[in-house]
Design a protein around this motif. Sequence first.
Motif, PDB file in Angstrom:
ATOM      1  N   ASP A  93       0.834  -1.209   0.000  1.00  0.00           N
ATOM      2  CA  ASP A  93       0.000   0.000   0.000  1.00  0.00           C
ATOM      3  C   ASP A  93       0.867   1.257   0.000  1.00  0.00           C
ATOM      4  O   ASP A  93       0.563   2.240  -0.686  1.00  0.00           O
ATOM      5  N   LEU A  94       1.952   1.212   0.779  1.00  0.00           N
ATOM      6  CA  LEU A  94       2.854   2.364   0.843  1.00  0.00           C
ATOM      7  C   LEU A  94       3.517   2.608  -0.507  1.00  0.00           C
ATOM      8  O   LEU A  94       3.675   3.756  -0.952  1.00  0.00           O
ATOM      9  N   PHE A  97       1.087   4.204  -2.808  1.00  0.00           N
ATOM     10  CA  PHE A  97       0.906   5.609  -2.436  1.00  0.00           C
ATOM     11  C   PHE A  97       2.050   6.457  -2.975  1.00  0.00           C
ATOM     12  O   PHE A  97       1.830   7.514  -3.577  1.00  0.00           O
ATOM     13  N   THR A  98       3.276   6.014  -2.769  1.00  0.00           N
ATOM     14  CA  THR A  98       4.428   6.806  -3.218  1.00  0.00           C
ATOM     15  C   THR A  98       4.471   6.886  -4.741  1.00  0.00           C
ATOM     16  O   THR A  98       4.838   7.921  -5.302  1.00  0.00           O
ATOM     17  N   SER A 144       2.616   9.794   6.355  1.00  0.00           N
ATOM     18  CA  SER A 144       2.291   8.377   6.368  1.00  0.00           C
ATOM     19  C   SER A 144       1.532   8.084   5.078  1.00  0.00           C
ATOM     20  O   SER A 144       1.345   8.981   4.243  1.00  0.00           O
ATOM     21  N   ASP A 145       1.077   6.861   4.889  1.00  0.00           N
ATOM     22  CA  ASP A 145       0.302   6.563   3.687  1.00  0.00           C
ATOM     23  C   ASP A 145      -1.093   7.168   3.752  1.00  0.00           C
ATOM     24  O   ASP A 145      -1.845   7.103   2.776  1.00  0.00           O
ATOM     25  N   GLU A 146      -1.434   7.780   4.911  1.00  0.00           N
ATOM     26  CA  GLU A 146      -2.750   8.403   5.055  1.00  0.00           C
ATOM     27  C   GLU A 146      -2.698   9.904   4.822  1.00  0.00           C
ATOM     28  O   GLU A 146      -3.625  10.492   4.244  1.00  0.00           O
TER      29      GLU A 146
END
Length: 275
Positions: A93-94, A97-98, A144-146
């Motif tokens: 997930d990270l 996101f990046t 963060s990923d959020e």
Amino acid sequence: MLIGLVTFIALMGFTLGPRLGLSWPEKFVRDTVGFVQGIFYKPASYIAGFFEDVRDLKEVYEENERLKKAVAQYERESADYNRIKNENLYYMDLLKFTEAQMNRYDYDYRPANVLSVNQDPNNHTLVIDIGAKQGVKMNMSVISDEGMVGVISHVGNFTSTVKLLTTLDPQDANRQQIAATVSDKDTFGIIESYDKKSQMLKMTRIPQDDPVEVGDLIISSGNGGVIPRGMIIGTVDSVEVGEFGLNKTAMIDPAANFQDWKTLLVVFTPEVPQG
């Protein structure tokens, strides 16, 4: 002698011939032998059965020990598997996101593990495991990923301190204000404080005719050159008329939850080259 021999043969023929039952001497001998065998057989069978039960009990105990070890090993392996699985899902997930962020902005995202967290409400900070040797500099954004978590407030050679958005205080002369906007609207405001009671960020200096409304996604605008554009901050929870009725104030529900972090991302921008 002849008479005796004839008599003996006759007795043999009589005893060996077909009979309906045993003679009383035979019955006596058979009953006596059976009684004596019964006396010795039962205790012997009990003793033999006792030792057999002990042997079976020992085998059951050893089998139970083997099963306990097998179950314990399975639980350890299962826990390790679940931990690795969850970490892989998190990092996937990270990574997504990046990649999405890099496709949108020309930034580089360096992962950093959280080493410690200071829960002091007046100095809510955390320490990450990368520092000046990895190119980290003051005021770099940390996410963060959020969403956005805070900014780098101190840099060591191999560690850095992150000051969280929850420490924003209008009375703090050293606070890092964040110029903010709506992701798909032409709007403007300043994230200047955090309300501990409502757990909301306060966005002020919004023009009276600004189109900001409840549900809008708030991101950093990049104005001021410190916080890069596009850092996700949160969503608008409410909009009110500001002081003197000249502007608006919006309460922002933070995207990041500010707890239970393991890995964060330090944002490297073209304006802040890596060392």
